[in-house]
Design an enzyme around this catalytic site. Structure first.
Site, PDB file in Angstrom:
ATOM      1  N   GLU A 123     142.884 133.589  88.202  1.00 10.22           N
ATOM      2  CA  GLU A 123     142.703 132.700  89.355  1.00 10.22           C
ATOM      3  C   GLU A 123     141.222 132.541  89.666  1.00 10.22           C
ATOM      4  O   GLU A 123     140.435 133.469  89.491  1.00 10.22           O
ATOM      5  CB  GLU A 123     143.450 133.282  90.560  1.00 10.22           C
ATOM      6  CG  GLU A 123     143.472 132.405  91.794  1.00 10.22           C
ATOM      7  CD  GLU A 123     144.418 132.971  92.846  1.00 10.22           C
ATOM      8  OE1 GLU A 123     145.568 133.335  92.493  1.00 10.22           O
ATOM      9  OE2 GLU A 123     144.003 133.093  94.007  1.00 10.22           O
ATOM     10  N   GLU A 127     138.352 129.263  99.256  1.00 15.88           N
ATOM     11  CA  GLU A 127     139.250 129.470 100.378  1.00 15.88           C
ATOM     12  C   GLU A 127     138.498 129.319 101.701  1.00 15.88           C
ATOM     13  O   GLU A 127     137.498 129.998 101.937  1.00 15.88           O
ATOM     14  CB  GLU A 127     139.895 130.854 100.307  1.00 15.88           C
ATOM     15  CG  GLU A 127     140.827 131.021  99.122  1.00 15.88           C
ATOM     16  CD  GLU A 127     141.533 132.366  99.118  1.00 15.88           C
ATOM     17  OE1 GLU A 127     142.694 132.420  99.564  1.00 15.88           O
ATOM     18  OE2 GLU A 127     140.906 133.348  98.692  1.00 15.88           O
ATOM     19  N   GLN A 137     135.057 131.258 101.225  1.00 18.38           N
ATOM     20  CA  GLN A 137     135.120 132.407 100.324  1.00 18.38           C
ATOM     21  C   GLN A 137     135.411 131.946  98.909  1.00 18.38           C
ATOM     22  O   GLN A 137     136.271 131.096  98.695  1.00 18.38           O
ATOM     23  CB  GLN A 137     136.216 133.385 100.771  1.00 18.38           C
ATOM     24  CG  GLN A 137     136.391 134.575  99.826  1.00 18.38           C
ATOM     25  CD  GLN A 137     137.446 135.549 100.312  1.00 18.38           C
ATOM     26  OE1 GLN A 137     137.244 136.272 101.269  1.00 18.38           O
ATOM     27  NE2 GLN A 137     138.596 135.559  99.641  1.00 18.38           N
ATOM     28  N   ASN A 139     136.373 133.581  94.980  1.00 15.19           N
ATOM     29  CA  ASN A 139     136.929 134.806  94.412  1.00 15.19           C
ATOM     30  C   ASN A 139     137.437 134.512  93.008  1.00 15.19           C
ATOM     31  O   ASN A 139     137.671 133.351  92.640  1.00 15.19           O
ATOM     32  CB  ASN A 139     138.072 135.345  95.284  1.00 15.19           C
ATOM     33  CG  ASN A 139     138.401 136.805  95.005  1.00 15.19           C
ATOM     34  OD1 ASN A 139     137.731 137.486  94.233  1.00 15.19           O
ATOM     35  ND2 ASN A 139     139.459 137.302  95.625  1.00 15.19           N
ATOM     36  N   ASN A 147     139.190 141.270  93.969  1.00 19.03           N
ATOM     37  CA  ASN A 147     138.127 142.121  94.522  1.00 19.03           C
ATOM     38  C   ASN A 147     136.731 141.658  94.108  1.00 19.03           C
ATOM     39  O   ASN A 147     135.804 142.461  94.013  1.00 19.03           O
ATOM     40  CB  ASN A 147     138.326 143.588  94.116  1.00 19.03           C
ATOM     41  CG  ASN A 147     139.666 144.123  94.572  1.00 19.03           C
ATOM     42  OD1 ASN A 147     140.106 143.851  95.688  1.00 19.03           O
ATOM     43  ND2 ASN A 147     140.330 144.872  93.705  1.00 19.03           N
ATOM     44  N   ARG A 148     136.593 140.354  93.859  1.00 18.88           N
ATOM     45  CA  ARG A 148     135.270 139.799  93.575  1.00 18.88           C
ATOM     46  C   ARG A 148     134.947 138.700  94.586  1.00 18.88           C
ATOM     47  O   ARG A 148     134.372 137.665  94.260  1.00 18.88           O
ATOM     48  CB  ARG A 148     135.213 139.293  92.126  1.00 18.88           C
ATOM     49  CG  ARG A 148     135.128 140.421  91.113  1.00 18.88           C
ATOM     50  CD  ARG A 148     134.970 139.933  89.691  1.00 18.88           C
ATOM     51  NE  ARG A 148     136.257 139.718  89.057  1.00 18.88           N
ATOM     52  CZ  ARG A 148     136.416 139.353  87.783  1.00 18.88           C
ATOM     53  NH1 ARG A 148     135.339 139.160  87.008  1.00 18.88           N
ATOM     54  NH2 ARG A 148     137.614 139.174  87.262  1.00 18.88           N
ATOM     55  N   ASP A 210     148.399 137.409 109.348  1.00 24.80           N
ATOM     56  CA  ASP A 210     148.803 138.809 109.243  1.00 24.80           C
ATOM     57  C   ASP A 210     147.991 139.594 108.213  1.00 24.80           C
ATOM     58  O   ASP A 210     148.112 140.818 108.154  1.00 24.80           O
ATOM     59  CB  ASP A 210     150.287 138.902 108.844  1.00 24.80           C
ATOM     60  CG  ASP A 210     151.205 138.928 110.054  1.00 24.80           C
ATOM     61  OD1 ASP A 210     150.704 139.077 111.175  1.00 24.80           O
ATOM     62  OD2 ASP A 210     152.427 138.784 109.868  1.00 24.80           O
TER      63      ASP A 210
END
Length: 239
Positions: A123, A127, A137, A139, A147-148, A210
């Site tokens: 992926e 975002e 963001q 990623n 986690n990048r 959430d």
């Protein structure tokens, strides 16, 4: 990468505060923003004319003649669209205007994924995090591991007008651009996994309130429903 949820922890509908001037985040640290697009943006592309709708037909409007796709988020939830086929590289771009108002908790995305919902996906993400319309963001996931994340200051309010967001993905490099200016580059290196699976182009609007107890995108408030995110002039590889 999508999830579901909402936050009911007493978040208030409050005005947004101003944000600091933008900085450019790259894998090697901060760089000055380039004033011109690079040759990577000249890759052969074409307008996306046909989309597949994964969910949310009732809140998604595809205005093909105007080359626009609008997703509404309200009590009926949001929607997700994608290309009909996968690509193994190329340039992907769209002019996007995010929803206005207090969008805390919403996630508006434009991204590549080998398959949404597959926990071993590759992926590449853009975002928009609803808690702050002046940031975005980026990623990367490889075989389900991300986690990048990097947070970038936009220097503008993404809901005020359209801006162009571009992902250039080759077999050895990923570059993200905003309005033709490079904001991040990730090069393939031997010690780090790199996405290689063919990927669909996706876009979605969903409630991320959430996630991490509202710390990521904010708690969902919804006081300015309905929210509309518009994508136009979507470009995909011409191959």
């Amino acid at each position: 990468m999508e999830g579901e949820g909402h936050c009911l922890s007493g978040c208030a509908c409050v005005p947004r505060k101003s944000n600091p001037a933008p900085s450019q985040e790259t894998e090697g640290g901060k760089e000055e923003k380039s004033s011109t697009a690079t040759t990577a943006l000249a890759s052969a592309t074409k307008h996306l004319l046909h989309i597949e709708i994964d969910y949310g037909h009732h809140v998604l409007e595809h205005r093909a003649a105007d080359k626009e796709i609008a997703i509404t988020y309200d009590t009926r939830n949001g929607a997700r669209w994608r290309t009909a086929n996968r690509f193994d590289s190329g340039t992907f771009s769209a002019k996007i205007r995010t929803p206005a108002g207090n969008t805390s908790g919403l996630n508006c995305s434009f991204y590549l994924s080998s398959l949404e919902g597959d926990k071993s996906q590759d992926e590449i993400d853009f975002e928009f995090l609803g808690k702050d319309k002046s940031i975005i963001q980026t990623n990367v996931y490889t075989t389900g591991t991300g986690n990048r994340e990097v947070i970038h200051d936009l220097g503008f309010d993404s809901s005020q007008e359209f801006h162009e967001y571009t992902i250039c993905w080759t077999h050895d490099k990923i570059t993200w651009y905003i309005d033709g200016a490079e904001i991040r580059t990730l090069e393939k290196v031997e010690a780090q996994d790199f996405p290689t699976k063919p990927m669909f182009l996706y876009a979605s609007v969903w409630n991320a309130g959430d996630i991490d107890s509202g710390k990521w995108a904010g708690c969902y408030v919804g006081c300015n429903e309905p929210y509309v995110c518009t994508y136009k002039d979507v470009l995909i590889p011409d191959s």
